[in-house]
Design a protein around this motif. Structure first.
Motif, PDB file in Angstrom:
ATOM      1  N   MET A   1     -22.813 -24.142  65.091  1.00  0.00           N
ATOM      2  CA  MET A   1     -22.705 -22.737  64.774  1.00  0.00           C
ATOM      3  C   MET A   1     -21.277 -22.457  64.298  1.00  0.00           C
ATOM      4  SD  MET A   1     -23.513 -19.418  67.169  1.00  0.00           S
ATOM      5  CE  MET A   1     -25.076 -20.119  67.613  1.00  0.00           C
ATOM      6  N   THR A   2     -21.169 -21.694  63.210  1.00  0.00           N
ATOM      7  CA  THR A   2     -19.853 -21.388  62.651  1.00  0.00           C
ATOM      8  C   THR A   2     -19.203 -20.234  63.415  1.00  0.00           C
ATOM      9  OG1 THR A   2     -20.664 -19.746  61.082  1.00  0.00           O
ATOM     10  CG2 THR A   2     -20.699 -22.059  60.364  1.00  0.00           C
ATOM     11  N   THR A   3     -17.917 -20.084  63.201  1.00  0.00           N
ATOM     12  CA  THR A   3     -17.180 -18.985  63.818  1.00  0.00           C
ATOM     13  C   THR A   3     -17.727 -17.645  63.334  1.00  0.00           C
ATOM     14  OG1 THR A   3     -15.202 -20.358  63.937  1.00  0.00           O
ATOM     15  CG2 THR A   3     -14.882 -17.987  64.120  1.00  0.00           C
ATOM     16  N   GLN A   4     -18.079 -17.571  62.060  1.00  0.00           N
ATOM     17  CA  GLN A   4     -18.635 -16.340  61.512  1.00  0.00           C
ATOM     18  C   GLN A   4     -19.956 -15.989  62.194  1.00  0.00           C
ATOM     19  OE1 GLN A   4     -19.517 -16.399  57.323  1.00  0.00           O
ATOM     20  NE2 GLN A   4     -19.767 -14.189  57.216  1.00  0.00           N
ATOM     21  N   GLU A   5     -20.796 -16.984  62.420  1.00  0.00           N
ATOM     22  CA  GLU A   5     -22.064 -16.735  63.109  1.00  0.00           C
ATOM     23  C   GLU A   5     -21.825 -16.280  64.542  1.00  0.00           C
ATOM     24  OE1 GLU A   5     -25.261 -19.687  60.936  1.00  0.00           O
ATOM     25  OE2 GLU A   5     -23.873 -20.572  62.390  1.00  0.00           O
ATOM     26  N   GLU A   6     -20.848 -16.885  65.200  1.00  0.00           N
ATOM     27  CA  GLU A   6     -20.514 -16.468  66.566  1.00  0.00           C
ATOM     28  C   GLU A   6     -20.050 -15.021  66.597  1.00  0.00           C
ATOM     29  OE1 GLU A   6     -17.669 -19.352  67.903  1.00  0.00           O
ATOM     30  OE2 GLU A   6     -19.189 -20.904  68.202  1.00  0.00           O
ATOM     31  N   GLY A  12     -23.776  -8.314  67.272  1.00  0.00           N
ATOM     32  CA  GLY A  12     -25.154  -7.947  67.578  1.00  0.00           C
ATOM     33  C   GLY A  12     -25.334  -7.597  69.048  1.00  0.00           C
ATOM     34  N   ASP A  13     -24.693  -8.384  69.908  1.00  0.00           N
ATOM     35  CA  ASP A  13     -24.757  -8.099  71.349  1.00  0.00           C
ATOM     36  C   ASP A  13     -24.148  -6.729  71.652  1.00  0.00           C
ATOM     37  OD1 ASP A  13     -25.945 -10.568  71.822  1.00  0.00           O
ATOM     38  OD2 ASP A  13     -24.068 -11.533  72.485  1.00  0.00           O
ATOM     39  N   GLU A  14     -22.989  -6.469  71.048  1.00  0.00           N
ATOM     40  CA  GLU A  14     -22.316  -5.191  71.283  1.00  0.00           C
ATOM     41  C   GLU A  14     -23.127  -4.037  70.708  1.00  0.00           C
ATOM     42  OE1 GLU A  14     -18.427  -5.860  69.633  1.00  0.00           O
ATOM     43  OE2 GLU A  14     -17.838  -7.180  71.283  1.00  0.00           O
ATOM     44  N   ALA A  15     -23.726  -4.237  69.541  1.00  0.00           N
ATOM     45  CA  ALA A  15     -24.556  -3.191  68.935  1.00  0.00           C
ATOM     46  C   ALA A  15     -25.763  -2.882  69.814  1.00  0.00           C
ATOM     47  CB  ALA A  15     -25.006  -3.624  67.540  1.00  0.00           C
ATOM     48  N   GLU A  16     -26.350  -3.933  70.395  1.00  0.00           N
ATOM     49  CA  GLU A  16     -27.499  -3.727  71.280  1.00  0.00           C
ATOM     50  C   GLU A  16     -27.093  -2.923  72.510  1.00  0.00           C
ATOM     51  OE1 GLU A  16     -31.191  -6.429  72.374  1.00  0.00           O
ATOM     52  OE2 GLU A  16     -29.336  -7.197  73.277  1.00  0.00           O
ATOM     53  N   ASP A  62     -27.873   6.427  59.261  1.00  0.00           N
ATOM     54  CA  ASP A  62     -27.210   5.218  58.753  1.00  0.00           C
ATOM     55  C   ASP A  62     -26.459   4.477  59.852  1.00  0.00           C
ATOM     56  OD1 ASP A  62     -28.203   5.728  56.222  1.00  0.00           O
ATOM     57  OD2 ASP A  62     -26.304   6.533  55.444  1.00  0.00           O
ATOM     58  N   VAL A  63     -25.793   5.205  60.736  1.00  0.00           N
ATOM     59  CA  VAL A  63     -25.057   4.564  61.838  1.00  0.00           C
ATOM     60  C   VAL A  63     -26.032   3.819  62.746  1.00  0.00           C
ATOM     61  CG1 VAL A  63     -23.723   5.013  63.947  1.00  0.00           C
ATOM     62  CG2 VAL A  63     -23.077   6.127  61.802  1.00  0.00           C
ATOM     63  N   VAL A  64     -27.105   4.472  63.131  1.00  0.00           N
ATOM     64  CA  VAL A  64     -28.092   3.835  64.012  1.00  0.00           C
ATOM     65  C   VAL A  64     -28.708   2.615  63.325  1.00  0.00           C
ATOM     66  CG1 VAL A  64     -30.310   4.135  65.191  1.00  0.00           C
ATOM     67  CG2 VAL A  64     -28.565   5.931  65.322  1.00  0.00           C
ATOM     68  N   ASN A  65     -29.059   2.756  62.054  1.00  0.00           N
ATOM     69  CA  ASN A  65     -29.650   1.626  61.324  1.00  0.00           C
ATOM     70  C   ASN A  65     -28.671   0.476  61.156  1.00  0.00           C
ATOM     71  OD1 ASN A  65     -32.177   2.767  61.099  1.00  0.00           O
ATOM     72  ND2 ASN A  65     -31.773   3.666  59.097  1.00  0.00           N
ATOM     73  N   HIS A  66     -27.399   0.789  61.028  1.00  0.00           N
ATOM     74  CA  HIS A  66     -26.374  -0.258  60.921  1.00  0.00           C
ATOM     75  C   HIS A  66     -26.328  -1.088  62.205  1.00  0.00           C
ATOM     76  CE1 HIS A  66     -22.813  -2.138  59.226  1.00  0.00           C
ATOM     77  NE2 HIS A  66     -22.224  -1.987  60.398  1.00  0.00           N
ATOM     78  N   PHE A  67     -26.359  -0.416  63.335  1.00  0.00           N
ATOM     79  CA  PHE A  67     -26.376  -1.138  64.613  1.00  0.00           C
ATOM     80  C   PHE A  67     -27.652  -1.972  64.750  1.00  0.00           C
ATOM     81  CE2 PHE A  67     -23.418   2.249  66.464  1.00  0.00           C
ATOM     82  CZ  PHE A  67     -22.313   1.421  66.445  1.00  0.00           C
ATOM     83  N   LYS A  68     -28.786  -1.404  64.361  1.00  0.00           N
ATOM     84  CA  LYS A  68     -30.050  -2.146  64.436  1.00  0.00           C
ATOM     85  C   LYS A  68     -30.009  -3.379  63.541  1.00  0.00           C
ATOM     86  CE  LYS A  68     -33.057   1.700  65.692  1.00  0.00           C
ATOM     87  NZ  LYS A  68     -34.173   2.578  65.262  1.00  0.00           N
ATOM     88  N   HIS A  69     -29.379  -3.254  62.390  1.00  0.00           N
ATOM     89  CA  HIS A  69     -29.257  -4.398  61.487  1.00  0.00           C
ATOM     90  C   HIS A  69     -28.420  -5.509  62.119  1.00  0.00           C
ATOM     91  CE1 HIS A  69     -28.930  -6.690  57.810  1.00  0.00           C
ATOM     92  NE2 HIS A  69     -27.618  -6.684  57.940  1.00  0.00           N
ATOM     93  N   LYS A  70     -27.336  -5.131  62.788  1.00  0.00           N
ATOM     94  CA  LYS A  70     -26.496  -6.134  63.458  1.00  0.00           C
ATOM     95  C   LYS A  70     -27.293  -6.883  64.527  1.00  0.00           C
ATOM     96  CE  LYS A  70     -21.905  -4.347  62.574  1.00  0.00           C
ATOM     97  NZ  LYS A  70     -21.437  -5.536  61.883  1.00  0.00           N
ATOM     98  N   VAL A  71     -28.157  -6.181  65.237  1.00  0.00           N
ATOM     99  CA  VAL A  71     -29.005  -6.821  66.251  1.00  0.00           C
ATOM    100  C   VAL A  71     -29.993  -7.768  65.574  1.00  0.00           C
ATOM    101  CG1 VAL A  71     -30.759  -6.419  68.022  1.00  0.00           C
ATOM    102  CG2 VAL A  71     -28.746  -4.929  67.909  1.00  0.00           C
ATOM    103  N   ALA A  72     -30.568  -7.342  64.462  1.00  0.00           N
ATOM    104  CA  ALA A  72     -31.529  -8.184  63.743  1.00  0.00           C
ATOM    105  C   ALA A  72     -30.854  -9.444  63.199  1.00  0.00           C
ATOM    106  CB  ALA A  72     -32.174  -7.391  62.612  1.00  0.00           C
ATOM    107  N   ARG A  74     -28.229 -10.916  64.473  1.00  0.00           N
ATOM    108  CA  ARG A  74     -28.002 -11.754  65.652  1.00  0.00           C
ATOM    109  C   ARG A  74     -29.257 -12.509  66.031  1.00  0.00           C
ATOM    110  NH1 ARG A  74     -28.329  -8.986  71.178  1.00  0.00           N
ATOM    111  NH2 ARG A  74     -30.462  -9.029  70.399  1.00  0.00           N
ATOM    112  N   ASP A  75     -30.368 -11.807  66.084  1.00  0.00           N
ATOM    113  CA  ASP A  75     -31.641 -12.434  66.452  1.00  0.00           C
ATOM    114  C   ASP A  75     -32.027 -13.520  65.457  1.00  0.00           C
ATOM    115  OD1 ASP A  75     -31.676 -10.740  68.607  1.00  0.00           O
ATOM    116  OD2 ASP A  75     -33.188  -9.381  67.766  1.00  0.00           O
ATOM    117  N   SER A  76     -31.790 -13.253  64.190  1.00  0.00           N
ATOM    118  CA  SER A  76     -32.105 -14.232  63.148  1.00  0.00           C
ATOM    119  C   SER A  76     -31.260 -15.495  63.312  1.00  0.00           C
ATOM    120  CB  SER A  76     -31.870 -13.611  61.774  1.00  0.00           C
ATOM    121  OG  SER A  76     -32.105 -14.549  60.759  1.00  0.00           O
ATOM    122  N   ILE A  77     -29.999 -15.315  63.613  1.00  0.00           N
ATOM    123  CA  ILE A  77     -29.106 -16.469  63.822  1.00  0.00           C
ATOM    124  C   ILE A  77     -29.580 -17.264  65.034  1.00  0.00           C
ATOM    125  CG2 ILE A  77     -26.768 -17.185  64.467  1.00  0.00           C
ATOM    126  CD1 ILE A  77     -25.773 -14.748  62.811  1.00  0.00           C
TER     127      ILE A  77
END
Length: 87
Positions: A1-6, A12-16, A62-72, A74-77
């Protein structure tokens, strides 16, 4: 896993956590309610006020969707890591 993925996993964890926060959700809901009330209580000639209120509402979405995207992301990674471990 790369640093960027981490970093994306951490974001994603923080957004969740934010999305799961009752204070965050209550605040967003209150602001959405206020925007709706302001929108429906405008006079027919107050086009600019309605447009401003609509943009305010869209910003909240947009703010809520941005956080949801970060979670998605994370899940994808994480799913990618799981499938790689199974190989």
């Amino acid at each position: 896993m790369t640093t960027q993925e981490e970093q994306m996993i951490q974001q994603g964890d923080e957004a969740e956590q934010i999305l799961g926060s009752s204070a965050f959700n209550a605040t967003v809901n209150e602001l959405v309610d206020e925007a709706f009330k302001a929108f429906v209580n405008t006079e027919p000639h107050e086009t600019e006020k309605r447009e401003t209120t609509y943009r305010h509402y869209r910003a909240l979405v947009d703010v809520v969707n941005h956080f949801k995207h970060k979670v998605a992301v994370r899940d994808s990674i994480k799913e990618g890591d799981t499938s790689q471990e199974e190989d």
